[in-house]
Design an enzyme around this catalytic site. Sequence first.
Site, short mmCIF file in Angstrom:
data_model
loop_
_atom_site.label_atom_id
_atom_site.label_comp_id
_atom_site.label_asym_id
_atom_site.label_seq_id
_atom_site.Cartn_x
_atom_site.Cartn_y
_atom_site.Cartn_z
N GLN A 92 43.88 38.88 32.37
CA GLN A 92 42.91 38.19 33.21
C GLN A 92 41.86 39.13 33.80
OE1 GLN A 92 45.21 35.99 36.11
NE2 GLN A 92 46.46 35.02 34.52
N HIS A 154 45.94 37.73 38.05
CA HIS A 154 45.68 37.36 39.45
C HIS A 154 44.88 38.41 40.21
CE1 HIS A 154 49.20 34.23 39.64
NE2 HIS A 154 48.49 34.14 38.53
N GLU A 246 45.17 24.45 45.07
CA GLU A 246 44.79 24.17 46.45
C GLU A 246 43.29 24.33 46.71
OE1 GLU A 246 48.87 26.10 48.45
OE2 GLU A 246 46.88 26.86 49.02
N TYR A 256 48.41 31.26 55.05
CA TYR A 256 48.36 30.09 54.18
C TYR A 256 49.64 29.90 53.38
CZ TYR A 256 43.71 29.31 55.84
OH TYR A 256 42.64 29.03 56.66
N TYR A 267 57.96 28.94 37.95
CA TYR A 267 57.98 28.59 36.54
C TYR A 267 59.41 28.50 35.98
CZ TYR A 267 53.00 28.56 35.73
OH TYR A 267 51.67 28.21 35.74
#
Length: 373
Positions: A92, A154, A246, A256, A267
Amino acid sequence: MLLVACNGGGSDAPGTVSPAPTATPAPTPGATAGGVPFATREVATFNAPWAMTFLPDGRMLVTEKGGTLLLVSADGAQRTTAATIPVDSAGQGGLMDVVLAPDFASSRRVYLSYSVAGNGGKGVVLARGVLDGNRVTGIGELFRATPFVSGDGHYSGRIAFAPDGRHLFFTNGERQKFDPAQDPRATLGKVLRLTLDGQPAGDPGLTARGFHPAVWSYGHRNLLGIAFDRQGNLWEQEMGPKGGDEVNLIVAGRNYGYPLVSEGDHYDGRPIPRHATRPDLEAPKVAWNPVISPGGLMVYSGKLFPQWAGDLFIGGLSSEALVRVDVDGTNAAKGDQWPMNARIREVEEGPDGAIWVLQDGSNAKLLKLTPRR
């Protein structure tokens, strides 16, 4: 707490390491008989684009995952390479966001984010350069996530400038490591506030409690969109785990919840407690299960589509959709979810109020959306 790392809800980049859950498209109450309430025109194609921004003259800067920053004409017909940046593009990673400085008209400064390898592993950095003619020159690092860790997922790396013109907000994902999102010493899994020169300017209350001095809010997962509305509210979207994408209203000093709570589960099937079990933690304003796999976020002005003034628009990756969120002050609710038949990485508003979307992956199309006539 030691957990096995997993991929974000629905895969947020080509080459991610875990399978994505299947997203079930939501109803499209705002769609016309033709399927969508807008006309679509293809403008250009790119190789794994990640983000875009408009210059005052209508031209665009577009980032490609491999490290190329492109300067593109308003009609998409011409492009030049504005910069080639050495990045770590595995998984990513890559060249990510591009945003103009608040004083761009005079300073010509351009802010970028990208992933690099370094001591301890890999991480996301914030950098800045100057648009000089058709080139962005003098690109230098301002800030880097801490700590650098192993893995290719991420990173987050979204940038938004505060209405005061003196600060910027920078998202750091938790790098599929879970625990850093609650670690006060790490910037991972956090929304950060920095000065325009990259100096930490986080929430004073958190800093007094021993948090890294850049941290503004914490308990986040993979934050792939952040934007201010005209009232000065800061909105953020992030990928949940298996379910639970979200939209959050970011408030200084708030936790949060991730990975303590979520609207999705791990998962491997292990449940995560829901936000309702922890009223002391900040709950999302909107959550999706099945996921939309959000990519990109903008607050829309209403210039061409006045019925959507102030609403949020999100690109859907695994959902292959353009998603609208109704905003009413500090409240939000699901709006429309229009099928786009391709993964949508980025959504931006053009100078005339048209909605522009970038598809994800190789041979990705840049599309301009305007009202149907």
